[in-house]
Design a protein around this motif. Sequence first.
Motif, short mmCIF file in Angstrom:
data_model
loop_
_atom_site.label_atom_id
_atom_site.label_comp_id
_atom_site.label_asym_id
_atom_site.label_seq_id
_atom_site.Cartn_x
_atom_site.Cartn_y
_atom_site.Cartn_z
N TRP A 3 -0.55 -5.31 4.18
CA TRP A 3 0.60 -5.04 5.04
C TRP A 3 0.83 -3.54 5.13
O TRP A 3 0.74 -2.84 4.12
N TYR A 5 3.97 -1.15 6.21
CA TYR A 5 5.40 -1.40 6.40
C TYR A 5 6.18 -0.10 6.43
O TYR A 5 5.72 0.94 5.95
N SER A 49 6.88 -4.13 9.91
CA SER A 49 5.70 -4.50 9.12
C SER A 49 4.63 -5.06 10.04
O SER A 49 4.94 -5.63 11.09
N GLU A 50 3.38 -4.86 9.65
CA GLU A 50 2.26 -5.45 10.37
C GLU A 50 1.17 -5.80 9.37
O GLU A 50 0.96 -5.09 8.39
N GLN A 51 0.51 -6.90 9.62
CA GLN A 51 -0.54 -7.38 8.73
C GLN A 51 -1.90 -6.98 9.27
O GLN A 51 -2.15 -7.07 10.47
N ARG A 61 -3.76 2.46 9.73
CA ARG A 61 -2.47 2.15 10.37
C ARG A 61 -1.32 2.90 9.69
O ARG A 61 -0.39 3.35 10.35
#
Length: 81
Positions: A3, A5, A49-51, A61
Amino acid sequence: MFWVYAISSLNRNYIYVGLTSDLESSIARHNKGYEKTTKPYRPFVLLFSEQVNTRTDAREREKYWKSGIRKEKLRRLRSPK
């Protein structure tokens, strides 16, 4: 899975961007003051947040969100006008 975040301090003008494999645990650690860099800015709320699939992708990222223009986007998420 990893993740990326961003958390925002509820009391001060501070946004932290990080990466982790356990999102809930990381946010809890920040809020409990276990992380030296964020301890003075507690408490926090999750802003974004991004997975992603790999740690390498997560690091890319994270760098992306820490850049100046992207950090400004996070500030707008925190306080939309």
